[in-house]
Design a protein around this motif. Structure first.
Motif, short mmCIF file in Angstrom:
data_model
loop_
_atom_site.label_atom_id
_atom_site.label_comp_id
_atom_site.label_asym_id
_atom_site.label_seq_id
_atom_site.Cartn_x
_atom_site.Cartn_y
_atom_site.Cartn_z
N GLY A 15 23.15 2.89 -19.96
CA GLY A 15 22.07 2.21 -20.83
C GLY A 15 20.75 1.78 -19.95
O GLY A 15 19.94 1.82 -19.61
N LEU A 16 21.57 1.10 -18.40
CA LEU A 16 20.42 0.48 -17.81
C LEU A 16 20.16 1.32 -16.99
O LEU A 16 18.49 1.17 -16.84
N VAL A 17 20.16 3.06 -16.45
CA VAL A 17 19.28 3.46 -15.93
C VAL A 17 18.09 4.55 -17.04
O VAL A 17 17.02 4.64 -16.05
N ILE A 18 18.80 4.21 -17.82
CA ILE A 18 17.99 5.13 -19.55
C ILE A 18 17.04 4.14 -19.23
O ILE A 18 15.53 4.46 -19.21
N LEU A 32 13.44 13.64 -21.08
CA LEU A 32 14.47 13.70 -19.92
C LEU A 32 15.53 14.14 -20.63
O LEU A 32 15.78 13.54 -21.61
N PRO A 33 15.85 14.95 -19.45
CA PRO A 33 17.29 15.90 -20.19
C PRO A 33 18.51 15.09 -19.65
O PRO A 33 18.20 14.72 -18.14
N VAL A 34 19.68 14.68 -20.63
CA VAL A 34 20.65 14.07 -20.01
C VAL A 34 21.68 14.77 -20.04
O VAL A 34 22.17 15.77 -21.28
N GLY A 35 22.18 15.07 -18.93
CA GLY A 35 23.57 15.87 -19.06
C GLY A 35 25.01 15.58 -18.57
O GLY A 35 25.28 14.06 -19.02
N ALA A 36 25.67 16.03 -17.32
CA ALA A 36 26.82 15.53 -17.64
C ALA A 36 27.94 15.80 -15.88
O ALA A 36 26.95 17.86 -16.05
N ASP A 54 26.55 20.81 -19.06
CA ASP A 54 25.75 20.16 -19.52
C ASP A 54 24.63 19.74 -18.90
O ASP A 54 22.80 20.02 -19.86
N ALA A 55 24.65 19.17 -17.81
CA ALA A 55 23.25 19.33 -17.05
C ALA A 55 22.77 20.48 -17.07
O ALA A 55 21.25 20.41 -17.14
N MET A 56 23.23 21.74 -17.05
CA MET A 56 22.28 23.04 -16.86
C MET A 56 21.69 23.34 -17.94
O MET A 56 20.47 24.10 -18.34
N ILE A 57 22.18 23.31 -19.17
CA ILE A 57 22.06 23.57 -20.71
C ILE A 57 20.50 22.66 -20.80
O ILE A 57 20.07 23.20 -21.50
N ALA A 58 20.80 21.34 -20.39
CA ALA A 58 19.69 19.80 -21.23
C ALA A 58 18.84 20.42 -20.39
O ALA A 58 17.46 20.07 -21.21
N VAL A 85 17.03 17.19 -14.81
CA VAL A 85 18.36 16.00 -15.96
C VAL A 85 18.47 15.33 -14.56
O VAL A 85 19.21 15.03 -13.78
N LEU A 86 19.26 14.25 -16.01
CA LEU A 86 19.73 13.28 -15.18
C LEU A 86 20.74 13.46 -15.11
O LEU A 86 22.03 13.86 -16.68
N SER A 87 21.69 14.22 -14.10
CA SER A 87 23.61 14.76 -13.79
C SER A 87 24.72 14.38 -14.43
O SER A 87 25.25 14.60 -15.59
#
Ligand code: ZN
Length: 249
Positions: free
Chosen positions: A84-87, A21-25, A38-42, A60-62
């Motif tokens: 945290g809850l989503v993860i 699971l990639p996590v970005g911003a 951050d999302a694209m790099i992740a 990615v969880l953008s």
């Protein structure tokens, strides 16, 4: 490697029980980089690791934890507790459908809630007697070897030499001219607890985009993959040593 482009039959035919699971911003990255940096790099990081490990690479969880950029139009964020809850929900659903190892590849330093979330979740699975490996790797895993590629390592935290180089390599069409800032931002990173990035930077970046090149970006991506695979291998070796030691007593 599987992704959300694959169908039910293809998932059933796959023996892999590893998910990534990639996590970005989604947050401002100065005038020169897109808010989805951050999302694209992740995602690119995850695609490379997923190919090597033959894993299920999730989209990615953008939208993640970017409250420190909230003053900038274009930034969207979840509260840290929500993230945290989503993860937790995502990892539990992967476990339910048969996955036994989940690797979180984090592309954004502000997603600090990932750490206590997985620390608790790993024990929760253990206490239920259900096997589940969860691993958290930040793209800063490269930091100990970053000097092999970049001029700057210290104070290059956000949309600086590292991220701009990687984006020049991955998505050159999305990179614009950077706006020179009169002063480099050198306060400690944990000042993000007290200030918004808009308070302490002139154009929203924290680092040295003027030193970025696409060649550095390509090398940094390769190094990130190497460092992540080293991390996974060392963790597996430690798990095996612990298993043997506990089995021997
Ligand atoms: Zn970034």
């Amino acid at each position: 490697m599987l992704t959300y482009r694959n169908n039910k039959r293809e998932f059933e035919a796959s023996a892999s029980t590893v998910a990534i699971l990639p996590v970005g911003a989604v947050e401002q990255h100065g005038s020169h980089l897109p808010v989805g940096t951050d999302a694209m790099i992740a995602q690119a990081f995850a695609d490379r690791i997923g190919t090597i490990l033959d894993a299920y690479v999730l989209p990615v969880l953008s939208i993640a934890s970017s409250i420190e950029h909230r003053e900038s139009k274009g930034t969207v964020y979840l509260k840290a507790e929500t993230l945290g809850l989503v993860i937790r929900d995502i990892i539990e659903s992967l476990h339910y459908s048969g996955y036994r190892k989940v690797i979180l590849l984090n592309g954004h330093g502000g997603n600090w809630i990932l750490k206590p979330t997985i620390r608790q979740l790993i024990r929760d699975f253990q206490d239920k007697g259900e096997p589940m490996e969860i691993v958290l790797i930040h793209n800063s895993v490269v930091v100990k070897r970053q000097h092999e590629v970049t001029e700057h390592v210290a104070h290059d935290l956000h949309a600086g030499e590292k991220e701009t180089s990687i984006m020049m390599y991955l998505h050159p069409e999305l990179v614009s001219e950077y706006v020179p800032q009169k002063q480099a931002t050198t306060v400690p990173q944990d000042y993000m607890d007290y200030f918004d990035v808009d308070d302490i930077t002139e154009d929203g970046y924290w680092g040295f985009p003027e030193a970025a090149t696409p060649e550095k970006g390509e090398k940094l991506m390769q190094l990130m993959v190497e460092c992540a695979l080293d991390y996974l291998r060392e963790l597996d070796e430690t798990r095996e040593a612990v298993r043997q030691r506990k089995g021997a007593t």
